[in-house]
Scaffold this active site. Structure first.
Site, PDB file in Angstrom:
ATOM      1  N   SER A   8      -1.362  -0.280   1.519  1.00 10.28           N
ATOM      2  CA  SER A   8      -0.606  -0.150   0.274  1.00 10.28           C
ATOM      3  C   SER A   8      -0.493  -1.510  -0.399  1.00 10.28           C
ATOM      4  O   SER A   8       0.024  -2.462   0.189  1.00 10.28           O
ATOM      5  CB  SER A   8       0.792   0.396   0.557  1.00 10.28           C
ATOM      6  OG  SER A   8       1.638   0.095  -0.526  1.00 10.28           O
ATOM      7  N   HIS A  33      -4.170   2.358  -1.237  1.00  9.72           N
ATOM      8  CA  HIS A  33      -2.983   3.110  -1.643  1.00  9.72           C
ATOM      9  C   HIS A  33      -2.262   2.336  -2.752  1.00  9.72           C
ATOM     10  O   HIS A  33      -1.888   1.179  -2.567  1.00  9.72           O
ATOM     11  CB  HIS A  33      -2.079   3.326  -0.426  1.00  9.72           C
ATOM     12  CG  HIS A  33      -0.891   4.192  -0.681  1.00  9.72           C
ATOM     13  ND1 HIS A  33      -0.968   5.571  -0.690  1.00  9.72           N
ATOM     14  CD2 HIS A  33       0.406   3.885  -0.937  1.00  9.72           C
ATOM     15  CE1 HIS A  33       0.240   6.075  -0.924  1.00  9.72           C
ATOM     16  NE2 HIS A  33       1.093   5.062  -1.098  1.00  9.72           N
ATOM     17  N   MET A  37       5.699   2.977  -9.440  1.00  6.06           N
ATOM     18  CA  MET A  37       7.155   3.190  -9.494  1.00  6.06           C
ATOM     19  C   MET A  37       7.663   2.894 -10.895  1.00  6.06           C
ATOM     20  O   MET A  37       7.195   1.952 -11.540  1.00  6.06           O
ATOM     21  CB  MET A  37       7.849   2.268  -8.490  1.00  6.06           C
ATOM     22  CG  MET A  37       7.358   2.431  -7.073  1.00  6.06           C
ATOM     23  SD  MET A  37       8.307   1.384  -5.953  1.00  6.06           S
ATOM     24  CE  MET A  37       7.428   1.716  -4.421  1.00  6.06           C
ATOM     25  N   HIS A  66      -0.254   6.974  -5.702  1.00  2.00           N
ATOM     26  CA  HIS A  66       0.994   7.630  -5.315  1.00  2.00           C
ATOM     27  C   HIS A  66       1.988   7.450  -6.454  1.00  2.00           C
ATOM     28  O   HIS A  66       2.527   6.360  -6.648  1.00  2.00           O
ATOM     29  CB  HIS A  66       1.489   6.983  -4.004  1.00  2.00           C
ATOM     30  CG  HIS A  66       2.835   7.448  -3.556  1.00  2.00           C
ATOM     31  ND1 HIS A  66       3.554   6.807  -2.548  1.00  2.00           N
ATOM     32  CD2 HIS A  66       3.609   8.494  -3.953  1.00  2.00           C
ATOM     33  CE1 HIS A  66       4.693   7.441  -2.364  1.00  2.00           C
ATOM     34  NE2 HIS A  66       4.759   8.462  -3.194  1.00  2.00           N
ATOM     35  N   MET A 137       6.556  11.305   3.334  1.00  3.29           N
ATOM     36  CA  MET A 137       7.215   9.996   3.349  1.00  3.29           C
ATOM     37  C   MET A 137       8.010   9.860   4.645  1.00  3.29           C
ATOM     38  O   MET A 137       8.774  10.749   5.013  1.00  3.29           O
ATOM     39  CB  MET A 137       8.187   9.867   2.166  1.00  3.29           C
ATOM     40  CG  MET A 137       7.546   9.849   0.794  1.00  3.29           C
ATOM     41  SD  MET A 137       6.285   8.586   0.559  1.00  3.29           S
ATOM     42  CE  MET A 137       7.213   7.080   0.824  1.00  3.29           C
ATOM     43  N   GLY A 144       8.727  -1.426   0.061  1.00  4.05           N
ATOM     44  CA  GLY A 144       7.949  -1.650   1.270  1.00  4.05           C
ATOM     45  C   GLY A 144       8.848  -2.234   2.354  1.00  4.05           C
ATOM     46  O   GLY A 144      10.007  -2.578   2.104  1.00  4.05           O
ATOM     47  N   GLY A 145       8.314  -2.303   3.546  1.00  6.49           N
ATOM     48  CA  GLY A 145       9.001  -3.001   4.632  1.00  6.49           C
ATOM     49  C   GLY A 145      10.202  -2.283   5.222  1.00  6.49           C
ATOM     50  O   GLY A 145      11.034  -2.900   5.886  1.00  6.49           O
ATOM     51  N   GLY A 176       5.142   4.922   5.087  1.00  8.57           N
ATOM     52  CA  GLY A 176       6.421   4.241   5.260  1.00  8.57           C
ATOM     53  C   GLY A 176       6.665   3.827   6.696  1.00  8.57           C
ATOM     54  O   GLY A 176       6.770   4.670   7.581  1.00  8.57           O
TER      55      GLY A 176
HETATM   56  C1  DX5 Z   1       7.207   3.155  -0.469  1.00  7.91           C
HETATM   57  C2  DX5 Z   1       5.738   3.220  -0.752  1.00  7.91           C
HETATM   58  C3  DX5 Z   1       4.897   2.814   0.374  1.00  7.91           C
HETATM   59  C4  DX5 Z   1       5.105   1.400   0.833  1.00  7.91           C
HETATM   60  C5  DX5 Z   1       4.991   1.408   2.322  1.00  7.91           C
HETATM   61  O1  DX5 Z   1       7.921   3.778  -1.473  1.00  7.91           O
HETATM   62  O2  DX5 Z   1       5.362   4.515  -1.144  1.00  7.91           O
HETATM   63  O3  DX5 Z   1       3.519   3.082   0.123  1.00  7.91           O
HETATM   64  O4  DX5 Z   1       4.181   0.478   0.331  1.00  7.91           O
HETATM   65  O5  DX5 Z   1       5.285   0.144   2.773  1.00  7.91           O
HETATM   66  P1  DX5 Z   1       5.434  -0.166   4.340  1.00  7.91           P
HETATM   67  O6  DX5 Z   1       4.148   0.169   4.986  1.00  7.91           O
HETATM   68  O7  DX5 Z   1       5.733  -1.633   4.339  1.00  7.91           O
HETATM   69  O8  DX5 Z   1       6.578   0.678   4.838  1.00  7.91           O
HETATM   70 ZN    ZN Z   2       3.188   5.014  -1.236  1.00  2.00          ZN
END
Ligand code: DX5
Ligand code: ZN
Length: 220
Positions: A8, A33, A37, A66, A137, A144-145, A176
């Protein structure tokens, strides 16, 4: 079972996105990915079709867009033109889920529904056969994170059973908190496609992380 790893870009260096997507593609990624947002459906703001179009020439692997936006439909033709291969959306964000799925397919893209941790799988009741993938999800979308929510594991298993019952090659993607340490558990539950942001882009050596993930998947 074919497993796919989808880094991502949310955790990439946004000042060097072209270089970053080329680096993860060279490191063995199967998909890019692309998290969209809108500061409305989710409390964060990222990138749109212009950035998708700018990245498209940098890699050959599919772009997995996404959409965490509301409304959804207005942006679909724009992302299709921008080179998206897959477009997924959250059904609560669309007034007419079946119409949105049809619109994505008319635009020549693969279509998927995204279910948040608390969104019921009943959204798949009248849609699953029309989908190319389901994205579950394993965090609440927006950042992220975050930590993987383990209660999503039985939900993955349930969606895998539903997919098996259709007899169709529908992908089951999880997004996630995915890391080398938990990827095998997530795959065992039934996922075949793994989004990983911070686990990959937060590491110095992208290829090493992807290799480690594949090693954990290879022994299943
Ligand atoms: C969160 C996103 C994810 C995000 C995942 O809303 O849809 O794609 O980048 O990040 P990690 O892998 O750090 O949880
Ligand atoms: Zn995502």
């Amino acid at each position: 079972m074919t497993f796919r790893i989808a880094p991502s870009i949310l955790s990439a260096d946004f000042a060097r996105l072209g270089e970053e997507v080329r680096a993860v593609a060279a490191a063995g990624a199967d998909l890019i990915h692309f998290d969209v947002m809108d500061n409305h459906y989710v409390p964060n703001l990222t990138v749109g079709p212009l950035v998708c179009a700018a990245l498209r020439p940098h890699v050959k692997i599919p772009l997995d867009v996404h959409l965490m936006v509301q409304p959804v439909d207005r942006l679909i033709p724009d992302f299709a033109r921008a080179g998206a291969d897959i477009i997924t959306f959250h059904p609560e964000a669309s007034h007419h889920v079946d119409r949105t799925i049809a619109l994505i397919k008319e635009q020549g893209c693969k279509a998927g529904l995204v279910l948040n941790p608390a969104t019921p799988v009943s959204y798949l009741d009248h849609t699953l056969e029309k989908l190319d993938l389901v994205l579950l999800m394993s965090v609440n979308p927006g950042f992220g994170g975050q930590q993987f929510i383990a209660s999503v594991l039985p939900k993955i298993a349930e969606v895998r059973r539903r997919i098996a019952a259709t007899g169709k090659p529908i992908w089951l993607e999880v997004d996630g908190g995915v890391k080398a340490d938990n990827i095998a558990d997530i795959a065992r539950a039934g996922a075949d496609t793994f989004v990983a942001g911070s686990a990959i882009f937060g590491a110095r050596d992208y290829a090493a992380v992807i290799r480690q993930m594949r090693e954990r998947l290879a022994v299943l």
